[in-house]
Design a protein around this motif. Structure first.
Motif, PDB file in Angstrom:
ATOM      1  N   MET A   1     -24.362 -33.892 -61.174  1.00 36.23           N
ATOM      2  CA  MET A   1     -24.334 -35.162 -61.871  1.00 36.23           C
ATOM      3  C   MET A   1     -25.560 -35.179 -62.750  1.00 36.23           C
ATOM      4  O   MET A   1     -26.803 -34.931 -62.430  1.00 36.23           O
ATOM      5  N   GLN A   2     -25.317 -35.404 -64.090  1.00 35.09           N
ATOM      6  CA  GLN A   2     -26.331 -35.484 -64.882  1.00 35.09           C
ATOM      7  C   GLN A   2     -26.727 -37.033 -65.261  1.00 35.09           C
ATOM      8  O   GLN A   2     -25.965 -38.062 -65.094  1.00 35.09           O
ATOM      9  N   LYS A   3     -27.867 -37.326 -65.607  1.00 34.17           N
ATOM     10  CA  LYS A   3     -28.451 -38.714 -65.987  1.00 34.17           C
ATOM     11  C   LYS A   3     -28.398 -38.692 -67.478  1.00 34.17           C
ATOM     12  O   LYS A   3     -29.245 -38.027 -68.013  1.00 34.17           O
ATOM     13  N   LEU A   4     -27.748 -39.870 -67.907  1.00 30.98           N
ATOM     14  CA  LEU A   4     -27.552 -39.899 -69.339  1.00 30.98           C
ATOM     15  C   LEU A   4     -28.564 -41.300 -69.860  1.00 30.98           C
ATOM     16  O   LEU A   4     -28.528 -42.027 -69.295  1.00 30.98           O
ATOM     17  N   ARG A  12     -34.369 -47.750 -75.685  1.00 29.65           N
ATOM     18  CA  ARG A  12     -33.463 -47.251 -74.690  1.00 29.65           C
ATOM     19  C   ARG A  12     -32.564 -48.472 -74.211  1.00 29.65           C
ATOM     20  O   ARG A  12     -32.652 -49.527 -74.117  1.00 29.65           O
ATOM     21  N   VAL A  13     -31.155 -47.865 -74.373  1.00 24.23           N
ATOM     22  CA  VAL A  13     -30.096 -48.946 -73.911  1.00 24.23           C
ATOM     23  C   VAL A  13     -29.647 -49.038 -72.537  1.00 24.23           C
ATOM     24  O   VAL A  13     -29.674 -47.777 -71.789  1.00 24.23           O
ATOM     25  N   ASP A  14     -29.559 -50.075 -71.907  1.00 26.90           N
ATOM     26  CA  ASP A  14     -28.936 -50.284 -70.438  1.00 26.90           C
ATOM     27  C   ASP A  14     -27.400 -49.721 -70.464  1.00 26.90           C
ATOM     28  O   ASP A  14     -26.862 -49.964 -71.303  1.00 26.90           O
ATOM     29  N   LEU A  15     -27.230 -48.916 -69.457  1.00 28.89           N
ATOM     30  CA  LEU A  15     -25.752 -48.446 -69.034  1.00 28.89           C
ATOM     31  C   LEU A  15     -25.390 -48.720 -67.924  1.00 28.89           C
ATOM     32  O   LEU A  15     -25.824 -48.981 -66.963  1.00 28.89           O
ATOM     33  N   GLU A  79     -29.908 -38.339 -74.559  1.00 29.91           N
ATOM     34  CA  GLU A  79     -30.899 -37.522 -73.764  1.00 29.91           C
ATOM     35  C   GLU A  79     -29.887 -37.140 -72.443  1.00 29.91           C
ATOM     36  O   GLU A  79     -29.172 -38.086 -71.990  1.00 29.91           O
ATOM     37  N   LEU A  80     -30.010 -35.959 -72.176  1.00 26.77           N
ATOM     38  CA  LEU A  80     -29.200 -35.835 -70.866  1.00 26.77           C
ATOM     39  C   LEU A  80     -30.527 -35.250 -69.783  1.00 26.77           C
ATOM     40  O   LEU A  80     -31.329 -34.266 -70.164  1.00 26.77           O
ATOM     41  N   ASN A  81     -30.881 -36.112 -68.668  1.00 24.66           N
ATOM     42  CA  ASN A  81     -31.916 -35.675 -68.035  1.00 24.66           C
ATOM     43  C   ASN A  81     -33.318 -35.460 -68.644  1.00 24.66           C
ATOM     44  O   ASN A  81     -34.037 -34.572 -68.580  1.00 24.66           O
ATOM     45  N   ASN A  82     -33.088 -36.527 -69.456  1.00 27.12           N
ATOM     46  CA  ASN A  82     -34.576 -36.694 -70.322  1.00 27.12           C
ATOM     47  C   ASN A  82     -34.874 -35.378 -71.479  1.00 27.12           C
ATOM     48  O   ASN A  82     -36.056 -35.525 -71.684  1.00 27.12           O
ATOM     49  N   VAL A  83     -33.795 -34.608 -71.523  1.00 30.34           N
ATOM     50  CA  VAL A  83     -33.752 -33.770 -72.660  1.00 30.34           C
ATOM     51  C   VAL A  83     -32.899 -34.175 -73.764  1.00 30.34           C
ATOM     52  O   VAL A  83     -31.820 -34.392 -73.470  1.00 30.34           O
TER      53      VAL A  83
END
Length: 692
Positions: A1-4, A12-15, A79-83
């Motif tokens: 699972m990735q963190k978006l 930064r937007v809350d998801l 970003e995915l996993n801060n990348v």
């Protein structure tokens, strides 16, 4: 699972924790092969949290003044996993409420390439003030000079506009009996009845397409194309010209030429809050409107009268007539400026020198509290000349910029996508390539271990029975005569199959059309109709821009290749109704890059037509042959399949997989037709085309 992570304008937007965010990507879809300027879009929801309410400024409350403007997209990145993963734009679609309280915001993320349409909007070629650096006089001497030699991007082709009635129909007859005044006979002689030939006022200038693309980049600095295709070394594109034909017939009616317009130029370089395009086009930024001061000062000691015209883009915004001496105009005279490009034209019947022409502008910066700004552009010692000036932005065809670009992309089957890889030398630009070059640049990934083998589909790939290629404009005399005789439009191609893949297919959809928004005319090479000659061929070829009633024709924007003839057949150029001169060097219009197929076979017909100059079919490099055949032939191939499957990709694949990459499954190569990826789980639904 990735963190978006999603960021809008750097915030930064809350998801939602359980929100599944998927992206659909497609560059060249087999179901819509001519569609361009698209990459990916996806709509999803985010919670109406404290952070998001602040970001969207409680959009559900329409009583808030100066709140979030949902009419425009705003910068965003994922970003995915801060990348860093994707850059693009967010558009707010609306707010979902529960029990009359905000619950969620619906937003759509757009890929960077989609923004081309947002930047250009409905703007037309006439908005490209940078083109006015090529302005020139329109008189017999200048037209003659440009007919013989280009000046930078501008030349004059041998295309008659129909402005002279029957005299616009050119022919060549050296027989003494054909020497009649006021005809289009191009044969030059000095005896009696020699006032015939091509009249200068029947000709119009043309501009190279490359300079139009460059002007687009200047006018819209955020729109930067790579030079893979738009290059000075790519003769197939670089040599193409656009005929500067805004209205049918002459450049301007004779009664209007009594007063001569001069574009005011020389305002200097752009400043901080406003922009100045090619020292003549004042570009107002929507964030810095001149709400305090907006003043135009014009000073002259001359007692001769003059008119002032201010254009907003391509339309007249303000006019003041019969002025003398010094003049001053402000918001009360002109109205308030909005975000647009403004240019000043002075119209006069005599030469007038102005000691000062000055814009004074001031307004507020969008800060809290507001901070004022002020800028001035001035010109001293400016001369308005009583010679008709050919202003490019006023004479260029009335065409939307997006339609112009789309036409070029379809013409050469180009792809366009935003370069998001920060390691790439073209990062931040829109990559423009021919389709073949696009796929060659891709890499290969073996995804066999990630494919879900439980379910998949292998479907028929053929979406259409036939594909038609052609031009919107084929309404000139010779093109219409060709259509009546041949039963098809001039230069048009229809592909229903061939000896390689078979033909007469039964597909779910009847016809797909690739139509260019340009005029396509059949040229005419002249022969000497003197019956006493054994070798009547001349080096003269011309375009006759009239309809089948032999009347001046408006038509679509005309593009062509100019070919310079040197030491050619002598022609009669009419400087006026009663004077003429001899020319042996001149530009002829052509649909082929060269007049010799041994030099180049490339041309802008889709169909292999008889070349108008060589009268043979050796110019085999048609648009269809060069840019579409291989791709379309693969679509119709009996071995082509459209495979649908699921795969679960790790982050390294999600990050790096591009739409021009080849994927390999159990040693079979595939091209990606469509890809939808869930960024949280990595689950990807793929449409793949097997390599042939």
């Amino acid at each position: 699972m990735q963190k978006l992570q999603l960021y809008i304008s750097g915030e930064r937007v809350d998801l939602f924790k359980d929100e599944q965010v998927s992206f659909n990507q497609s560059i060249q879809n087999i179901k819509d092969p001519a569609k361009i300027f698209t990459e990916f879009t996806q709509t999803f929801t985010v919670p109406a949290s404290k952070t998001n309410n602040k970001l969207f400024q409680h959009y559900y409350n329409f009583n808030i003044s100066g709140g979030f403007d949902a009419r425009n997209k705003v910068d965003a990145n994922i970003e995915l996993n801060n990348v860093a993963f994707k850059q693009g734009y967010i558009r707010l679609e609306g707010v979902d409420l529960k029990l009359n309280k905000a619950y969620a915001y619906r937003i759509t993320f757009f890929g960077e390439t989609v923004n081309v349409k947002d930047i250009l909007r409905e703007d037309k070629l006439g908005n490209l003030s940078d083109l006015n650096q090529y302005n020139l006089n329109y008189d017999a001497a200048t037209v003659k000079a440009r007919l013989q030699s280009a000046s930078g991007a501008i030349l004059c082709p041998l295309i008659t506009s129909g402005a002279s009635g029957e005299e616009s129909r050119l022919f060549y007859n050296s027989n003494n009996s054909a020497h009649t005044d006021d005809t289009g006979n191009l044969y030059y002689h000095t005896g009696s009845s020699n006032n015939h030939g091509v009249l200068y006022s029947d000709l119009k200038y043309a501009i190279r397409l490359y300079e139009i693309v460059e002007a687009i980049k200047v006018t819209y600095p955020s729109l930067v194309f790579t030079d893979d295709f738009f290059s000075t070394s790519n003769a197939e594109f670089y040599n193409l010209h656009l005929w500067l034909h805004r209205k049918k017939g002459s450049v301007a009616p004779a009664e209007q030429i009594a007063a001569f317009p001069t574009l005011v130029t020389g305002f200097g370089l752009p400043q901080t809050y406003t922009n100045m395009i090619d020292s003549s086009g004042l570009q107002i930024d929507p964030n810095y409107l001149p709400t305090i001061t907006q003043r135009l000062t014009i000073n002259t000691s001359s007692t001769d009268s003059y008119d002032v015209i201010i254009n907003r883009g391509t339309t007249v915004w303000f006019t003041a007539s019969n002025l003398t001496g010094n003049s001053l105009f402000d918001q009360g005279d002109m109205g308030f400026m909005d975000a647009a490009t403004y240019s000043v034209i002075i119209r006069t019947t005599t030469n007038i020198t102005f000691s000062l022409i000055e814009w004074d502008l001031s307004g507020y910066q969008p800060t809290s509290p507001p901070v004022g700004w002020a800028e001035t552009y001035d010109i001293t010692n400016f001369s308005a000349i009583a010679t008709f000036q050919f202003v490019i932005t006023e004479q260029i065809p009335d065409m939307k910029i997006i339609d112009f670009l789309t036409g070029i992309f379809r013409m050469f089957n180009l792809t366009a996508y935003y370069v998001s890889n920060r390691q790439d030398a073209d990062y931040g630009k829109i990559k423009v390539q021919k389709l073949d070059d696009f796929y060659i640049a891709g890499t290969s990934y073996d995804i066999s271990e990630y494919v879900d083998t439980n379910t998949s589909q292998v479907n028929v790939a053929l979406p259409y029975k036939e594909i038609e290629f052609g031009y919107e404009g084929t309404g000139t005399l010779l093109a219409l005569q060709y259509e009546q005789l041949q039963g098809k439009s001039w230069g048009a191609e229809k592909f229903t199959g061939n000896a390689t893949v078979g033909n007469n297919f039964d597909a779910p959809n009847p016809t797909y059309k690739v139509t260019l928004p340009f005029e396509h005319i059949q040229m005419e090479r002249l022969v000497n109709v003197n019956p006493n000659l054994a070798s009547p061929q001349t080096t003269i070829q011309y375009g006759y821009f009239v309809d089948d009633n032999l009347e001046a024709y408006f038509g679509k924007p005309l593009i062509f290749y100019p070919i310079k003839i040197t030491s050619g057949t002598e022609i009669s150029f009419r400087d006026s109704k009663t004077s003429q001169s001899s020319l042996t060097t001149y530009y002829i219009p052509s649909n082929s890059l060269s007049i010799s197929s041994s030099t180049s076979t490339k041309n802008i017909n889709f169909y292999l037509e008889v070349n108008e100059y060589s009268l043979d079919t050796t110019f085999t490099g048609t648009l269809f042959e060069e840019h579409y055949l291989e791709y379309i032939q693969d679509i119709f191939n009996n071995k082509r399949r459209l495979t649908k499957l699921k795969a679960y990709f790790p982050l390294k694949i999600i990050y790096n997989l591009n739409m021009n990459d080849k994927v390999v499954i159990n040693n079979q190569g595939y091209l990606i037709n469509n890809l939808t990826t869930n960024l949280i789980t990595g689950e990807s639904s793929m449409e793949l085309l097997n390599e042939l």
